[in-house]
Scaffold this active site. Structure first.
Site, PDB file in Angstrom:
ATOM      1  N   ARG A  42       1.178  -0.810   0.378  1.00  0.00           N
ATOM      2  CA  ARG A  42       0.084  -0.054  -0.100  1.00  0.00           C
ATOM      3  C   ARG A  42       1.510   1.403  -0.410  1.00  0.00           C
ATOM      4  NH1 ARG A  42      -5.096  -1.974   3.063  1.00  0.00           N
ATOM      5  NH2 ARG A  42      -6.205  -1.684   1.043  1.00  0.00           N
ATOM      6  N   LYS A 205     -15.366 -11.666   6.035  1.00  0.00           N
ATOM      7  CA  LYS A 205     -16.141 -10.340   6.592  1.00  0.00           C
ATOM      8  C   LYS A 205     -17.870 -10.708   5.797  1.00  0.00           C
ATOM      9  CE  LYS A 205     -12.048  -7.510   6.167  1.00  0.00           C
ATOM     10  NZ  LYS A 205     -12.537  -6.371   4.885  1.00  0.00           N
ATOM     11  N   GLY A 362      -8.139  -6.962  -0.228  1.00  0.00           N
ATOM     12  CA  GLY A 362      -6.598  -7.661   0.901  1.00  0.00           C
ATOM     13  C   GLY A 362      -6.405  -9.028   0.718  1.00  0.00           C
ATOM     14  N   GLY A 385     -14.304  -3.395   0.394  1.00  0.00           N
ATOM     15  CA  GLY A 385     -15.722  -3.726   0.731  1.00  0.00           C
ATOM     16  C   GLY A 385     -15.347  -2.504  -0.610  1.00  0.00           C
TER      17      GLY A 385
HETATM   18  P1  ADP Z   1     -10.700  -9.243   1.219  1.00  0.00           P
HETATM   19  O1  ADP Z   1      -9.793  -8.450   2.486  1.00  0.00           O
HETATM   20  O2  ADP Z   1     -10.128  -9.672  -0.050  1.00  0.00           O
HETATM   21  O3  ADP Z   1     -11.703  -8.877   0.801  1.00  0.00           O
HETATM   22  P2  ADP Z   1     -12.562 -11.395   3.432  1.00  0.00           P
HETATM   23  O4  ADP Z   1     -11.385 -10.525   4.365  1.00  0.00           O
HETATM   24  O5  ADP Z   1     -13.122 -11.408   3.911  1.00  0.00           O
HETATM   25  O6  ADP Z   1     -10.764 -10.824   2.306  1.00  0.00           O
HETATM   26  O7  ADP Z   1     -11.498 -12.859   3.694  1.00  0.00           O
HETATM   27  C1  ADP Z   1     -10.918 -13.361   4.120  1.00  0.00           C
HETATM   28  C2  ADP Z   1     -10.444 -14.097   4.367  1.00  0.00           C
HETATM   29  O8  ADP Z   1     -11.260 -15.550   4.734  1.00  0.00           O
HETATM   30  C3  ADP Z   1      -9.395 -15.234   4.569  1.00  0.00           C
HETATM   31  O9  ADP Z   1      -8.669 -15.222   5.868  1.00  0.00           O
HETATM   32  C4  ADP Z   1      -9.459 -16.574   5.353  1.00  0.00           C
HETATM   33  O10 ADP Z   1      -8.720 -17.194   6.141  1.00  0.00           O
HETATM   34  C5  ADP Z   1     -10.893 -16.379   5.473  1.00  0.00           C
HETATM   35  N1  ADP Z   1     -12.206 -18.188   4.794  1.00  0.00           N
HETATM   36  C6  ADP Z   1     -12.097 -17.891   3.909  1.00  0.00           C
HETATM   37  N2  ADP Z   1     -12.568 -18.886   3.976  1.00  0.00           N
HETATM   38  C7  ADP Z   1     -12.740 -19.795   4.971  1.00  0.00           C
HETATM   39  C8  ADP Z   1     -13.983 -20.602   6.194  1.00  0.00           C
HETATM   40  N3  ADP Z   1     -14.549 -21.776   5.328  1.00  0.00           N
HETATM   41  N4  ADP Z   1     -13.397 -20.469   7.416  1.00  0.00           N
HETATM   42  C9  ADP Z   1     -12.844 -19.504   8.102  1.00  0.00           C
HETATM   43  N5  ADP Z   1     -12.749 -18.331   7.539  1.00  0.00           N
HETATM   44  C10 ADP Z   1     -12.632 -18.471   6.336  1.00  0.00           C
HETATM   45 MG    MG Z   2      -9.883  -9.072   4.028  1.00  0.00          MG
END
Ligand code: ADP
Ligand code: MG
Length: 404
Positions: A42, A205, A362, A385
């Protein structure tokens, strides 16, 4: 997909900033462990903005949030630790300006002593409750520090906060180069996406992302739901998800989304099998089971082989694929298998010219890097988001504030 008149946005590129105190909103929410910045992506992406403004003889004051201190001063979330690494990325010194967001006299005094080309980083904007409340008095105090406002934080543009939206009421407001580049890239990929268009939505999330899907399905031909997100849907459909990450209070929303998708002609793909383990730990024994056979004392941490094959077929039939959120807990093997497989096949189809792939988030970026597929994707945004809300067609308040 986005119908705000973005031509109303002015960029800072052609503005004379010589001697002006330019307040630049950045997203310096970098990963940190034990007071050390562990990933400078970043900072490196933002550095050219600072180099440019400094070279144009502006006095640059950087504003950013960091973490979620919830309106109070939390020393572990001070931006002081980021000033050094930011200076390294920029290639010139970045001073840290002690800031009391209730009384900015001291910061003002420091700014008065700046020379053209100097860069000063102010304290975490979220150390004051008025930041997330978009309180006018805080926005006015922030604005009083400078003469020009530049927003260069696309990833924070979905939040109407004092330092992203309120401040623009009091100063001429411009888009910074990274924010402008991000909008351009996403628009050129998505304004008139080639159909069929599908999206992968996964990750963790659930409560913040799920509501976005209600409108998103109207814009999609296919929706692939994975990760922790899928568990809430599976639970809503009566499957037993054991100890999995799941938000039962969103079961109604999940059922609404499925109904809306059906109405809109958007095919929803949920996992038909899963990789399960007793806990999310390296070396945990993984087992692949059908979605109706998840043991009560285990958790779903990845999609299974049947789902992988099915998703391959779905993606092969698309022209455009959007992606936010990994299909599983990819940080620990073997729970990365499902995400890796889909990332590789989407990347390969993109490289072959058969698919356009746009990803954001991220952890999504980290997962695509981990799979070795990131460089094949058509476009990758670090915003999660904001990216998803943009896809949904929502007007991001931080962008709107630049068109006023
Ligand atoms: P981004 O940062 O790309 O927006 P998120 O923060 O929503 O994505 O989600 C990423 C996290 O989701 C990762 O840390 C991953 O370990 C977790 N994750 C994915 N699938 C599962 C699951 N089935 N159970 C628990 N955690 C999960
Ligand atoms: Mg994330």
């Amino acid at each position: 997909m986005y119908d705000v008149n973005l031509s109303g946005i002015r960029t800072i590129a052609d503005v004379d900033v010589t001697n002006a105190v330019v307040l630049v909103r950045a997203d310096l929410n970098v990963p940190m462990e034990a007071g050390q910045v562990t990933d400078t992506t970043r900072l490196d992406r933002f550095a050219p903005t600072l180099q440019d403004l400094a070279a144009r003889r502006a006095k640059v004051v950087v504003l950013s949030h960091f973490g979620r201190p919830e309106g109070s001063v939390v020393p572990a979330m001070s931006l002081r630790a980021v000033a050094g690494p930011l200076g390294q990325s920029v290639g010139r010194e970045v001073d840290f300006g002690e800031t009391d967001w209730d009384d900015v006299a001291r910061l003002q005094h420091e700014i008065a002593g700046m020379a053209p080309g100097d860069i000063l980083l102010a304290e975490n904007t979220r150390f004051h409750p008025g930041e997330t409340d978009n309180a006018p008095d805080l926005a006015r105090r922030m604005a009083g520090l400078g003469t020009i406002f530049v927003n260069d934080a696309f990833s924070a543009a979905h939040r109407a906060h004092a330092s992203t939206v309120g401040i623009a009421d009091y100063l001429p407001a411009y888009a910074g180069p990274s924010l402008a580049a991000e909008i351009d890239a996403i628009r050129s990929a998505l304004d008139a996406p080639k159909r069929p268009v599908g999206a992968v939505v996964g990750g963790a999330k659930v409560s913040s992302k799920l509501p976005v899907l209600v409108n998103l399905v109207e814009r999609l031909d296919a929706l692939i739901i994975g990760g922790g997100m899928a568990n809430t849907f599976l639970h809503a459909l009566g499957h037993n998800v054991g100890k999995s990450l799941c938000e039962p209070e969103f079961a109604d929303t999940a059922r609404d989304i499925l109904a809306k998708a059906k109405e809109a002609g958007c095919a929803v793909h949920l996992p038909v099998d899963a990789g399960v383990a007793p806990q999310f730990e390296a070396g945990a024994p993984v087992e692949y089971v059908g979605i109706d056979d998840v043991p009560g004392d285990q958790m779903i941490l990845d999609v299974g082989p049947q789902t992988r094959a099915q998703l391959d077929t779905v993606v092969a039939g698309l022209e455009t694929l959007l992606w936010n959120g990994p299909l599983g807990a990819f940080e620990i093997a073997p729970f990365d298998v499902g995400t890796n497989a889909l990332a590789k096949s989407a990347g390969a189809q993109t490289a072959a010219g058969r698919l356009r792939t746009v990803a954001g988030g991220g952890d999504t970026v980290a997962a695509l890097n981990h799979a070795g597929a990131a460089s094949q994707f058509s476009y990758i945004s670090t915003a999660g988001g904001a990216f998803l809300e943009w896809l949904e067609g929502r007007h991001l308040p931080g962008i709107l504030a630049l068109t006023r």
